[in-house]
Design a protein around this motif. Structure first.
Motif, mmCIF file in Angstrom:
data_model
loop_
_atom_site.group_PDB
_atom_site.id
_atom_site.type_symbol
_atom_site.label_atom_id
_atom_site.label_comp_id
_atom_site.label_asym_id
_atom_site.label_seq_id
_atom_site.Cartn_x
_atom_site.Cartn_y
_atom_site.Cartn_z
ATOM 1 N N GLU A 177 0.848 -1.197 0.000
ATOM 2 C CA GLU A 177 0.000 0.000 0.000
ATOM 3 C C GLU A 177 0.884 1.247 0.000
ATOM 4 N N ASN A 178 0.743 2.042 -1.074
ATOM 5 C CA ASN A 178 1.476 3.308 -1.215
ATOM 6 C C ASN A 178 2.988 3.098 -1.047
ATOM 7 N N GLY A 194 -1.925 1.946 -4.894
ATOM 8 C CA GLY A 194 -1.187 3.197 -4.842
ATOM 9 C C GLY A 194 0.309 2.983 -5.029
ATOM 10 N N ASN A 215 -4.629 1.860 -8.862
ATOM 11 C CA ASN A 215 -4.105 3.220 -8.673
ATOM 12 C C ASN A 215 -2.578 3.215 -8.548
ATOM 13 N N VAL A 216 -1.939 2.387 -9.366
ATOM 14 C CA VAL A 216 -0.485 2.266 -9.324
ATOM 15 C C VAL A 216 0.106 2.890 -10.585
ATOM 16 N N CYS A 225 -4.731 2.163 -13.270
ATOM 17 C CA CYS A 225 -3.276 2.270 -13.261
ATOM 18 C C CYS A 225 -2.806 3.208 -14.368
#
Length: 371
Positions: free
Chosen positions: A96-97, A116, A136-137, A156
């Protein structure tokens, strides 16, 4: 000290110090194999099965493959990996992130979720039986190699390059989903074969160059082979746009501009609906000016209804201007146009509305058609 106590000690040390493959990483894997056989896994506490890292900096990456069936869960939050990242035989792995230099998916990877963050290099080998989700990468370089399956890319961004690793075999893609993703590089899937369950859902392709047209033609043919009419039309549109991007002014340029103006209306039902809405606004203004200028001198009542008031005339004529072919399914004669110019205006609006209704029906048909 028992094997279980030793496992607890090394696990705590492993989480505290971070990962060094030659020391605690290999020691941890050895203890899992020696002290926690399959028939004794139920004796573990739930916390024993979870490995969680937050805000850590792994200067040498993270590589850990457990020798047993997947029971453990590993999670990384706001971590930075300077080197190679690979986790195998975990029940699940979540990032994550995170900032990841090189992310590798091997032949027996875990159920992986990446949410992320940034991956500078995403490298895949032949996929195993688990699932992998990227959401969301930002992926700077993507190297899909050998067979790829059960992977989803949701929202993405593919930034710099998509390249196939050199191989004599054709890469087989199965159960691969690209959803609402942005391709800022050419979608190079030339040396691959797509199964029917490889789909692109509302993705954005930003590269429109003559060189990129080759890749869109390839994706179009893959969609045709899978009887996916909607996707094949979409990629054909991108191919055509790419071919005509660098044209100079001239007859071919204006023909291309006309094509682009009408392009994609048969793909997206909301686009012609939006244009039809603005046509209604334009018709309202035109008929409003006509009524205000002539005082309704260009209209008369019908045989079965008296002449409408000026306000209702405006509403009625605006309604007729967006009906298009739907006028064939009813009797619309409350107002009769008396002048040739007013009839030409209505004919023009009817022709435009008919074209837009055609695009709406075509887009809906293609959207819900099952190949």
């Amino acid at each position: 000290m028992s094997d279980y106590q030793e496992f607890k000690r090394v696990r705590a040390e492993f989480l505290r110090l971070g990962f060094e493959y030659d020391t605690f990483g290999s020691r941890f894997a050895e203890l899992v194999q020696r002290a926690l056989p399959l028939w004794n896994i139920e004796s573990l506490e739930e916390d024993d099965l979870n490995l969680e890292f937050e805000g850590r900096h792994f200067e040498h990456g993270f590589t850990l493959s457990l020798p047993l069936r997947p029971f453990f869960h590993v999670a990384f939050k706001n971590c930075t990996f300077d080197g190679h990242v690979e986790v195998n035989n975990f029940s699940s792995a979540k990032f994550e992130n995170c900032e990841i230099d090189s992310f590798y998916i091997g032949t027996s990877y875990s159920n992986i979720v990446v949410v992320g963050g940034t991956i500078r290099i995403l490298d895949t080998q032949e996929s195993g039986g688990a699932h992998c989700i990227f959401q969301n990468v930002k992926i700077e370089k993507f190297y899909p190699s050998r067979n790829l399956n059960k992977i989803a890319f949701k929202k993405c961004i593919f930034e710099d390059a998509i390249e196939m690793r050199p191989s004599s075999a054709v890469n087989q893609f199965t159960l691969v989903v690209f959803e609402k993703s942005i391709f800022r590089c050419s979608p190079n899937f030339l040396k691959s074969s797509f199964a029917k369950d490889v789909v692109f859902v509302r993705c954005t392709f930003e590269v429109l160059t003559e060189f990129a047209a080759v890749y869109y033609r390839d994706l179009k043919q893959k969609a045709v082979d899978n009887h996916d009419e909607f996707s094949s039309t979409h990629f054909a549109s991108l191919e055509m746009k790419s071919k005509h991007t660098d044209l100079e002014f001239g007859s071919e340029y204006f023909l291309s501009a006309g094509y682009k103006l009408l392009n994609d209306y048969g793909l997206d039902p909301f686009r012609p609906v939006w244009i039809l809405f603005w046509q209604g606004i334009a018709a309202f203004l035109v008929w409003g000016l006509a009524v205000a200028w002539t005082g309704s001198a260009f209209v008369s009542g019908s045989e079965r209804a008296p002449l409408l008031s000026e306000g209702w005339q405006l509403v009625y004529l605006t309604f007729l201007s967006v009906l298009g072919p739907l006028r064939l399914f009813g009797t619309f004669d409350l107002v009769k146009l008396e002048t040739f110019s007013s009839q030409v205006i209505l004919w023009f609006f009817t022709a435009m509305a008919s074209l837009l209704w055609f695009f709406i029906i075509l887009a809906v048909r293609r959207r819900f058609k099952v190949g």
